[in-house]
Design a protein around this motif. Structure first.
Motif, short mmCIF file in Angstrom:
data_model
loop_
_atom_site.label_atom_id
_atom_site.label_comp_id
_atom_site.label_asym_id
_atom_site.label_seq_id
_atom_site.Cartn_x
_atom_site.Cartn_y
_atom_site.Cartn_z
N PRO A 27 -42.48 16.46 -3.36
CA PRO A 27 -42.22 17.88 -3.67
C PRO A 27 -40.82 18.06 -4.24
O PRO A 27 -39.88 17.37 -3.84
CB PRO A 27 -42.37 18.57 -2.31
CG PRO A 27 -42.03 17.51 -1.31
CD PRO A 27 -42.51 16.21 -1.91
N THR A 28 -40.68 18.99 -5.16
CA THR A 28 -39.37 19.25 -5.76
C THR A 28 -38.59 20.30 -4.98
O THR A 28 -37.37 20.40 -5.12
CB THR A 28 -39.53 19.74 -7.21
OG1 THR A 28 -40.25 20.99 -7.20
CG2 THR A 28 -40.29 18.73 -8.05
N GLY A 29 -39.30 21.08 -4.17
CA GLY A 29 -38.64 22.17 -3.46
C GLY A 29 -38.68 23.47 -4.23
O GLY A 29 -38.19 24.50 -3.77
N PHE A 30 -39.28 23.43 -5.43
CA PHE A 30 -39.36 24.63 -6.27
C PHE A 30 -40.82 24.94 -6.61
O PHE A 30 -41.12 25.43 -7.70
CB PHE A 30 -38.54 24.44 -7.56
CG PHE A 30 -37.08 24.28 -7.31
CD1 PHE A 30 -36.25 25.39 -7.21
CD2 PHE A 30 -36.52 23.02 -7.16
CE1 PHE A 30 -34.90 25.25 -6.96
CE2 PHE A 30 -35.16 22.87 -6.92
CZ PHE A 30 -34.35 23.98 -6.82
N GLU A 31 -41.73 24.63 -5.68
CA GLU A 31 -43.15 24.87 -5.92
C GLU A 31 -43.58 26.30 -5.59
O GLU A 31 -44.72 26.67 -5.83
CB GLU A 31 -44.01 23.91 -5.08
CG GLU A 31 -43.97 22.47 -5.53
CD GLU A 31 -42.77 21.72 -4.97
OE1 GLU A 31 -42.03 22.31 -4.13
OE2 GLU A 31 -42.56 20.56 -5.36
N ARG A 32 -42.67 27.09 -5.05
CA ARG A 32 -43.04 28.44 -4.64
C ARG A 32 -43.51 29.25 -5.85
O ARG A 32 -42.97 29.13 -6.95
CB ARG A 32 -41.86 29.14 -3.97
CG ARG A 32 -40.70 29.43 -4.91
CD ARG A 32 -39.51 29.99 -4.16
NE ARG A 32 -38.46 30.42 -5.04
CZ ARG A 32 -37.58 29.61 -5.62
NH1 ARG A 32 -37.64 28.31 -5.39
NH2 ARG A 32 -36.64 30.09 -6.42
N ALA A 33 -44.49 30.06 -5.64
CA ALA A 33 -45.01 30.91 -6.71
C ALA A 33 -44.11 32.12 -6.91
O ALA A 33 -43.72 32.79 -5.94
CB ALA A 33 -46.42 31.36 -6.38
N ILE A 34 -43.77 32.39 -8.14
CA ILE A 34 -42.95 33.57 -8.44
C ILE A 34 -43.78 34.84 -8.28
O ILE A 34 -43.32 35.84 -7.76
CB ILE A 34 -42.38 33.48 -9.87
CG1 ILE A 34 -41.46 32.26 -9.98
CG2 ILE A 34 -41.61 34.75 -10.22
CD1 ILE A 34 -40.90 32.06 -11.36
N TYR A 35 -45.04 34.76 -8.73
CA TYR A 35 -45.93 35.91 -8.65
C TYR A 35 -46.97 35.64 -7.56
O TYR A 35 -47.94 34.90 -7.76
CB TYR A 35 -46.62 36.16 -10.00
CG TYR A 35 -45.65 36.31 -11.14
CD1 TYR A 35 -44.94 37.49 -11.32
CD2 TYR A 35 -45.44 35.27 -12.04
CE1 TYR A 35 -44.04 37.63 -12.36
CE2 TYR A 35 -44.54 35.40 -13.09
CZ TYR A 35 -43.84 36.59 -13.25
OH TYR A 35 -42.96 36.71 -14.28
N PHE A 36 -46.78 36.25 -6.39
CA PHE A 36 -47.67 35.99 -5.27
C PHE A 36 -49.04 36.66 -5.45
O PHE A 36 -50.01 36.25 -4.82
CB PHE A 36 -47.02 36.48 -3.97
CG PHE A 36 -45.77 35.74 -3.61
CD1 PHE A 36 -45.83 34.51 -2.98
CD2 PHE A 36 -44.53 36.26 -3.92
CE1 PHE A 36 -44.68 33.81 -2.66
CE2 PHE A 36 -43.37 35.57 -3.59
CZ PHE A 36 -43.44 34.35 -2.97
N ASN A 37 -49.10 37.67 -6.28
CA ASN A 37 -50.36 38.39 -6.47
C ASN A 37 -51.01 38.07 -7.81
O ASN A 37 -51.78 38.85 -8.34
CB ASN A 37 -50.12 39.91 -6.38
CG ASN A 37 -49.19 40.40 -7.49
OD1 ASN A 37 -48.36 39.63 -7.99
ND2 ASN A 37 -49.33 41.66 -7.88
N ALA A 38 -50.67 36.92 -8.38
CA ALA A 38 -51.22 36.55 -9.69
C ALA A 38 -51.54 35.07 -9.73
O ALA A 38 -50.95 34.27 -9.00
CB ALA A 38 -50.23 36.92 -10.80
N ARG A 108 -53.67 40.63 -9.23
CA ARG A 108 -54.63 41.16 -8.27
C ARG A 108 -54.00 42.22 -7.39
O ARG A 108 -52.77 42.24 -7.20
CB ARG A 108 -55.17 40.01 -7.40
CG ARG A 108 -55.85 38.91 -8.20
CD ARG A 108 -56.01 37.66 -7.38
NE ARG A 108 -54.69 37.13 -6.98
CZ ARG A 108 -54.51 35.88 -6.55
NH1 ARG A 108 -55.52 35.06 -6.47
NH2 ARG A 108 -53.32 35.46 -6.21
N ASP A 109 -54.86 43.06 -6.80
CA ASP A 109 -54.35 44.06 -5.87
C ASP A 109 -54.32 43.48 -4.45
O ASP A 109 -54.55 42.29 -4.26
CB ASP A 109 -55.21 45.34 -5.92
CG ASP A 109 -56.67 45.07 -5.56
OD1 ASP A 109 -56.97 44.00 -4.97
OD2 ASP A 109 -57.52 45.93 -5.87
#
Length: 377
Positions: A27-38, A108-109
């Motif tokens: 893991p790079t440590g930067f896998e987090r999603a910027i858009y949690f609802n997309a 998404r909503d």
């Protein structure tokens, strides 16, 4: 190649494949999603509406309405209207036509129902993979088993930069240090993968290490001497504004200079080393002085083309800037004193110094290694 050498090479390749697998899974440590609802997906453009696009000369602003069908992901089969926002940038904007395959972002909503689709860009992954496959096949057809090793070393180089260098710098490790470490790692892996585990590779590795270290020092000195700030790097300011204000861009620039020259340094070092080995193998009576002289002749033949290659690579990235200067009749003194051109000069000269120095350094090391005993390939 002896049976023992063959076993060593097989073991080395196996270890290399294992190391590559570890990098892929790391893991790079930067896998987090910027858009949690997309979520991203591939989609086909079924129809378009260009009525809200504002054309001003070459530039387009406004937005394009597209009706798309999602082809992948959890919303596969969904048909929905999408928006392609245009900013007036020829570099970033794109206009779709029916039949295009695009990469989209499905928003998404709170109940996970798709409510909006944003057009991101053309979907190119399949075409890129096809081009890579063609290149790999051509390389293997030309070089045989050595071509497979070249492909593996190329893949490892990409993984080392993507999984080690970039995340480490973003996490605060000194960019110059990480560029140097990455180059050392790639040298240790690439040269044995291309030439095998033998004295040729050892001589090339040691010669490359010394030349890379000197290039690094020259790069630091030139950057300070010409007062170049690392902001000349593409997208560097955007990186600062993304939350990495403490990033040392000037150190990163010096590291990038060395990283850019590293490939040419390794290439010339293995050429010189292999030539020395061939001379010594087919003419064992060749003395140290003659062996060194032969290596220098090979190096001199390669230095010119390698420096020109370096110049063309750097100039290619600044070609449009030079065209702008010429089109605006900018005085020559203004051009060469500008930060961008000074950075180009520093990159080219620092890399050129490394390329020039790697030949005598590799020749000296090879002269010692290849004349101590009978050479074993």
């Amino acid at each position: 190649m002896t049976k023992n050498d063959r076993k060593k090479n097989i073991a080395f390749i196996a270890a290399f494949i294992l190391a590559s697998a570890v990098l892929i899974l790391m893991p790079t440590g930067f896998e987090r999603a910027i858009y949690f609802n997309a979520t991203g997906a591939k989609a086909e453009v079924l129809s378009t509406d260009d009525s809200t696009i504002i054309q001003t000369g070459l530039f387009r602003t406004g937005d394009q309405r597209c009706h798309v069908k999602v082809l992948s992901g959890e919303h596969k089969g969904l048909e929905m209207d999408a928006v392609n926002l245009l900013s007036g940038s020829l570099k970033d904007d794109k206009v779709f036509v029916p039949g295009d395959i695009a990469w989209v972002l499905v928003e998404r909503d709170a109940d996970d129902n798709p409510i909006f689709i944003n057009m991101i860009d053309y979907y190119r992954l399949d075409k890129e993979l096809m081009l890579v496959a063609v290149f790999v096949i051509a390389l293997i057809a030309f070089s045989g088993l050595r071509g497979i090793r070249m492909v593996l070393s190329f893949a490892f180089a990409f993984l080392a930069i993507w999984k080690l260098l970039i995340p480490s710098v973003l996490k605060g490790v000194n960019p110059l240090f990480m560029c140097a470490v990455t180059l050392v790692l790639l040298t240790l892996v690439t040269l044995p993968m291309v030439s095998g585990l033998n004295k040729r590779s050892l001589a090339a590795i040691l010669g490359s290490f010394m030349a890379i270290f000197i290039t690094l020092l020259i790069s630091i000195a030139m950057t300070a001497f010409l007062r170049i700030h690392g902001s000349v790097l593409e997208m560097s300011e955007a990186l600062l504004y993304s939350g990495f204000m403490d990033l040392d861009l000037t150190s990163l620039f010096s590291g990038v200079v060395c990283l850019g020259a590293g490939g040419a340094i390794m290439d010339l070092s293995i050429d010189v080393s292999a030539a020395m080995w061939e001379v010594r193998e087919h003419a064992p009576e060749t003395g140290r002085r003659d062996l060194f002289r032969s290596a220098m002749e090979v190096g001199k033949a390669g230095v010119g083309t390698q420096i020109t290659t370096l110049l063309l690579a750097y100039m290619g990235s600044y070609l449009t800037l030079m065209m702008v200067y010429m089109a605006q009749a900018t005085p020559t003194f203004n051009i060469f004193t500008s930060k961008a051109i000074a950075a180009e000069i520093a990159q080219t000269l620092a890399g050129a110094f490394g390329i020039v120095l790697v030949t005598p350094l590799t020749a000296l090391i090879g002269m010692v290694l290849f004349t101590r005993k009978k050479v074993v390939s």
